[in-house]
Design a protein around this motif. Sequence first.
Motif, short mmCIF file in Angstrom:
data_model
loop_
_atom_site.label_atom_id
_atom_site.label_comp_id
_atom_site.label_asym_id
_atom_site.label_seq_id
_atom_site.Cartn_x
_atom_site.Cartn_y
_atom_site.Cartn_z
N ILE A 1 64.55 -9.13 53.12
CA ILE A 1 63.85 -7.86 53.28
C ILE A 1 64.19 -7.29 54.65
O ILE A 1 64.36 -8.03 55.62
N MET B 1 56.79 -4.47 42.68
CA MET B 1 57.42 -3.73 43.78
C MET B 1 58.51 -2.79 43.26
O MET B 1 58.61 -1.63 43.64
N PHE B 2 59.35 -3.33 42.33
CA PHE B 2 60.42 -2.49 41.77
C PHE B 2 59.84 -1.31 41.01
O PHE B 2 60.30 -0.17 41.11
N THR C 1 67.58 -9.90 46.26
CA THR C 1 67.33 -11.30 45.91
C THR C 1 68.46 -11.82 45.03
O THR C 1 69.07 -11.06 44.27
N PHE D 1 70.01 -8.98 42.56
CA PHE D 1 69.43 -7.63 42.57
C PHE D 1 69.43 -7.13 44.01
O PHE D 1 69.09 -7.85 44.94
N TYR E 1 65.60 -4.34 50.03
CA TYR E 1 65.15 -5.61 49.47
C TYR E 1 66.22 -6.11 48.51
O TYR E 1 66.77 -5.34 47.73
N LYS F 1 56.89 -9.36 42.52
CA LYS F 1 58.20 -8.80 42.87
C LYS F 1 58.53 -7.62 41.96
O LYS F 1 58.99 -6.57 42.41
#
Lengths: 203, 353
Positions: B274, A10-11, B263, B243, B261, A7
Motif C-alpha cells: 500500500i 475496498m475495491f 497484492t 492485482f 494498492y 479487501k
Amino acid sequence: MLSIKTKNWMFLAAGVVILTLAGCHARPYDYEPAADEMKKGPGVFSGEDGEFTIYDSKKGDVFPQDPNTKASETTAKPTAQTSATAGAAATTAAGAQAGAQPPAKTPAGARDYQEFQEFQQWQKEKTQFHEYQQWQKSAAGSTDFKEFQEYQKWQKTGKGSSDYQQFQEYQQWRRGSRNSADYQEFLEWKEFKAYQEWKKSQQ
Amino acid sequence: MLKKKAHIGFTIMALAAAAFIISPASAVDVKISGQINRAALYADDGDTAKWFFVDNDNSSTRFRFTGSNDFENDWKVGLVWEVEMQSDPSNKVNMDDDGSDFGDVNFDERKMEFWVEKWGRMWLGQGDTASNSSSEVDLSGTTVASYSDIAAVGGGFEFQKNGVGTGITVGDSRSNFDGLSRRDRIRYDTPRWAGFYASGSAANKNRWDAAARYAGDFSWAKFAAAAAWADFGTSSDTVDGQFSSSASMLFNFGLNLTLSYATQDKAGKDPWNIFGKIGYQFLEKHAASVQWARTENLSAKDDKGDSLGLAYVFSPWKSVEFYGTYYLHMLDRDEGSDPDDINVFMAGGRVKF
C-alpha cells in the motif's frame, strides 16, 4: 449468505467512487499513466515539439530547416509557425487582434491562422453560443434537432473529397495539440456555426 | 480442387479489400527524442555511508524513434523504438560497488513495437503490457524524484544488522507489484468512452493481463485511476496472479493525493503493498510531496518493509527539471531484532533534448 472480504470491499468502494466522480460531468483528458516514461513537453534542442522531426510529409523534406529561417527566406510572416505553437498562440493571444499578423504562406500556416481568426470570433459570440447550448439541451429529441443531425450526417457523406481529406488532417493535428477545456468549447462553437449556416439555408 | 480455387479467390478478394481500405498514406512523420537523467546519490546503511553518481531509474536516460502514418478512412499505423542507456542505475548501486561502474554500458530495449489504430489501438512487439503502470498513476508532478516504485532509488542496498549483511536488499523487501512490465506481447486498447478505456494483452509463457483506466477533468480537479489483473502463466512457479491499482487527484490549487494498492497471489505468502502520497504544486515551477509505503510478506512471511519519502522538483524551464529526494527504508522482521534503517538521499536533474 454472501460474504465479502474486507479487501474486496475496498475495491468495490474504489469502483463506486470512480464511477461517481465520472458521473460528475468530468471532461475526459489524455493522461498517460506511466510515471517512468520519458518527460513530456518541450526539449532543450528540439523546442516546443520536444521531438526532432526527421521526416514530415506535410513539411515535405528531410531534416527541414528551422521554421524561422525558412520564414525569413520566403519573406513570410512568422506567426503560427507550427501547428503545436499555434494552439498555444490561439489560446493566449485571444483579444490581441491588433497585433495579429497574416500567417506564413503555407497551407498549414493559413489553416492555423484561419482557425485563430475563428477563435477570436468565438470570443465575441460566446453569449450567443451559450444560448445555443441551452437550446441544444431543451430541443434534444425535437424534430428541429433531428433534422439538424441528419444534415450533419449528410455532410459526412462527402468522404473522399479533397475537402474531407483536409478536414481529416486538421482533426489529426487537433488531436495532437489541443486538449484544453477552452478548446473543447471552441469546437462545440464550431458545431454551432454549422448549425447557424444550416438554419440560414433553411430560410 | 474447387476448395483450393475458393481459397485462392477468397485470398485475392481479401487483398483487394485490404488495398481498398488501406489506401495511400496522407501524412507521414518520423521523429527522434530523448532525455538524460543523472543524479548524485548518498546512502547510509548504518554500517557504511557512500556517495554514488547514478542514472535515475525513476525515469532513465534514453532516446527513442517514433513514427506514424495516417491513411484514409481513419486508419493509422505507427511505431515506437525506445532504448535506455544507464551507467550506474540508482536501483542497482550498492555498497560493494566502488563507483567503477557496472562493466560495459549497454543499450537495453524498452520498446520495439508497431501499432495500428482504427477501432481502438492494437500493438505488436515489445512494449507496455496492459497492466504495466497500473500501480503508478500519479499526478503529483514529483514522479521524477519519487513515486510508488520505491526500489527505483536505492533498491540495491542491503540491510545490515550489527555490521553484517542480512542478505535482504531494499528491492527484495518492497515492491509496488506493477503488472507484467514491458514484454514481447500483443495488446489491444479499446477506444475511450467518457474518460474510460480497457486494455488486454498476451505475452510469452502464457502470461496475460487486463486493465481498466479512467481520466477525467472536473474543472476544479483532475482525476486518474487504473486497476489491473495479471496472470503469470508458466513464467513463475510461485506466483499465480496479481492485482494492482492506483488513483491520483490533483486539485486546481495544487494539492494532490495519490494512493496505490496491489497484492500478489503467491504460494504461502500473498505479499501486498500500500502506498500513499500527499503533494503540493506551487508557483507554477515547484512541486513537493511526502509519501509512505508498506510492503508485507515479500522478503519473508510477516516481514514489513516501510519506506518514508520526501521529494521536491523544480522546473525552471519546460525542458529541464532539478530534483531532490530523501528515503528512509525500514525493515521489520518477524524474528529477532530489526536490521538498521537505510537512509538514501538523491539530487539531480532531468533534461529532455
